[in-house]
Enzyme design. Sequence first.
Site, short mmCIF file in Angstrom:
data_model
loop_
_atom_site.label_atom_id
_atom_site.label_comp_id
_atom_site.label_asym_id
_atom_site.label_seq_id
_atom_site.Cartn_x
_atom_site.Cartn_y
_atom_site.Cartn_z
N LYS A 1 23.80 37.91 37.34
CA LYS A 1 22.56 38.46 37.42
C LYS A 1 22.37 39.53 36.68
O LYS A 1 21.13 40.00 36.42
CB LYS A 1 22.20 39.10 38.96
CG LYS A 1 22.13 37.83 39.91
CD LYS A 1 22.07 38.65 41.42
CE LYS A 1 22.24 37.54 42.43
NZ LYS A 1 22.79 38.21 43.57
N HIS B 1 47.44 38.54 27.45
CA HIS B 1 47.78 38.42 28.69
C HIS B 1 49.07 39.03 29.23
O HIS B 1 50.15 38.09 29.06
CB HIS B 1 47.58 36.87 28.96
CG HIS B 1 47.52 36.35 30.28
ND1 HIS B 1 47.72 37.25 31.64
CD2 HIS B 1 47.15 35.28 30.81
CE1 HIS B 1 47.51 36.41 32.69
NE2 HIS B 1 47.39 35.45 32.26
N ARG C 1 40.21 39.93 34.72
CA ARG C 1 40.14 39.09 33.74
C ARG C 1 38.69 38.97 33.29
O ARG C 1 37.88 38.81 34.04
CB ARG C 1 40.54 37.65 34.80
CG ARG C 1 40.37 36.54 33.97
CD ARG C 1 41.44 36.18 33.03
NE ARG C 1 41.73 35.00 32.76
CZ ARG C 1 42.80 33.95 33.22
NH1 ARG C 1 43.60 34.96 33.49
NH2 ARG C 1 42.92 32.85 32.82
N ARG D 1 44.50 30.43 39.59
CA ARG D 1 45.90 30.63 39.65
C ARG D 1 46.40 32.01 39.36
O ARG D 1 47.27 32.37 40.17
CB ARG D 1 46.49 29.97 38.38
CG ARG D 1 46.31 28.24 38.34
CD ARG D 1 46.55 27.69 36.95
NE ARG D 1 47.87 27.81 36.58
CZ ARG D 1 48.47 26.74 36.77
NH1 ARG D 1 48.39 25.72 37.18
NH2 ARG D 1 49.92 26.89 36.29
N THR D 2 45.88 32.78 38.44
CA THR D 2 46.32 34.19 38.09
C THR D 2 45.91 34.99 39.22
O THR D 2 46.38 35.94 39.76
CB THR D 2 45.69 34.69 36.96
OG1 THR D 2 45.99 33.69 35.89
CG2 THR D 2 46.18 35.94 36.49
#
Lengths: 442, 312
Positions: free
Chosen positions: B83, B135, B105, B55-56
């Site tokens: 990794k 946020h 994020r 969504r973001t």
Amino acid sequence: MTSTGTTHLLTDVRPLGADPVDVRIEGATIVAIGAPGTLDADGARVLPGAGRVLLPGLVDLHTHLREPGREDAETVATGSAAAARGGFTAVHAMANTDPVADTAGVVEQVWHLGRDTGLVDVFPVGAVTVGLRGERLAELGAMADSAAAVRVFSDDGRCVSDAVLMRRALEYVKAFDGVIAQHAQEPRLTADAQMNEGALSGRLGLRGWPAVAEEAIIARDVLLAEHVGSRLHVCHVSTAGSVEIIRWAKSRGIDVTAEVTPHHLLLTEDLAASYDPVFKVNPPLRREHDVQAVREALADGTIDIVATDHAPHPVEDKECEWNVAAFGMLGLEQALAVVIETMVAPGLLDWAGVADRMAIAPARIGRRAGHGRPIAVGEPANLVLVDPQARGPVDPAASSSRSRNNPYAGRDLPAPVVATFLRGRPTVLDGSLAAPLAASRP
Amino acid sequence: MNRHLLSAADLTHDDAVLVLDTARELAAVSGRAVKKLPTLRGRTVVNLFFEDSTRTRISFEAAAKRLSADVINFSAKGSSVSKGESLKDTALTLQAMGADAVVIRHSASGAPHRLAHSGWISAAVVNAGDGTHEHPTQALLDAYTMREHLADGAGDLAGRRVTIVGDVLHSRVARSNVLLLHTLGAHVTLVAPPTLLPVGVATWPCEVSYDLDAPLPASDALMMLRVQRERMDAAFFPSEREYARRYGLDARRAALLPEHAIVMHPGPMNRGMEITAEVADGPRSVIVEQVTNGVSIRMAVLYLLLGGAEPA
């Protein structure tokens, strides 16, 4: 005749800050102390003290040398060099190596590595439980009887959280005058904890490490020590509440000693707001209120000693996100500087007090008779010459440690260590190693 | 405006109003047949997502594309990061590619702060949600939505009452909202069981209530936070049903709100847990609008950080 390394004359030095004297060292021993200019300089290398302070060589009860296992972070050799440059003549190497120092074989290996390096006496600490797993006792007696003659036992990095196991450990080491050095951290209250729990951790969104998790274990352990009549040492006390509990325990006559780290004497949790993991340490940096409390406790003797909890980590374990970074910071080279800044300069401790908290008391707790001795004729020449005036910004790159996780980087601090002598042999002169460190062993 | 947007606290009152005003002008673009402005042509925006959030990510992607920026989506899940590549090496790679802005994020609180302040990268950094920290663009889009409904789409939110309900302890949305709404003059009340409030919440610029019914009649906006069912296992609350009874929004509680009040949720919703379907889909709900406004807000943030300080 060249007698460097065998006979030294320290002129115009002030033992524990008292009136100036000259001190003659032959072989490993102080052979004469007299008024300035009265001692025989014959055959001696003369080191002008210029009125500087002479202390017994410092003793660290809490050092992580990382060898065996993490030689990329530190070795016994590099850690010994950092210790000598910090004014230490003895360090106690913590047991959380890989393999863990939980057998006579491993503690003897570390002890031999220390002897081979020869810059400080390295006294291994034995693990309390096998693999630090907190399940069953390691062979404490075998470590005590080994060549390393272990007297301090600790699962440091982890808490001996099981109350029965802690009780048994406290009881068992009475047979050889050992001490359990407890890393006081209730594990369930601190799962995935990142920094001191309080308003700041809430704001930063970092999981909190509450003071009660330290204090609850200390309260339990002093009562256990009283119940079984044994000796308890509390590692890295960080909160005002812990100080109160230890003060209460001592007033009851419980045989408990405690240490505080240089970083908990100087730094506060506010540094976590940078999210720079160089300030991530366990137990975490606390509030200003706690810093004041541990300083006062060190001054009045409630906290017995300063211990560094020198914890080297490679760059990649600190140059990352906060919550994946390793806990711990360097301490050996700035320990005395921080004590001067936080305790001597404000008048909380005199030089005799510094000698007690950083040499005499730690040697007594660790049962190391050759260290923390008076500065007197016939005593072993384990000494550090201190210039209280010298200072400058801390440069991590100048460290003898293999690691660079120095929380004091760039900070203006005292730079006090001029010379260090281990049994009459200079390990540090003019603030630098007296001889370059031998190349790493293959 | 600061060079980066890491926390809602980075925004002054004037900065915040400027972002909202800019977003309102840019919103007009989204209503056109050709939804595109040439403002950021030739600039590169990297969406660096270490945590799944479709969504973001698509909201930022749409925002950057409507401003004609080149967009690189770097989904660190399933890429080199899993990794073991470090944040530093990823940052150096983005620097080498010439990123002008990095939208990050991350599950670690403070990761955007590290990226912005470690000298690894010269790009502007936008925090798209970090751990349990903040946020800020969510708070901005929430404030925008409130302003449209409660303040005629202009000025600030002085005197408006906002109630935020749920898992405040683990919520980056709550932290950013409290800071930004305070800056904009609103009165905030947090409602949660005591276990889901952080130690030190009393020092935040807001009120705290353990009871949801009490603040409702005076609330202009009610924001329900997502509560993860797993929290129950860590003893934050006894059961899903007890949580829903005490802190969930159902039709009875919604009826306690004033006529003009709006119901918000940052998504994704746990229907039946913190909010019933009836309320989520009801006439007070502005939840879908929040998503629309998210694109305008993110356009405004990218525009102001990369383009210029004047409104479009």
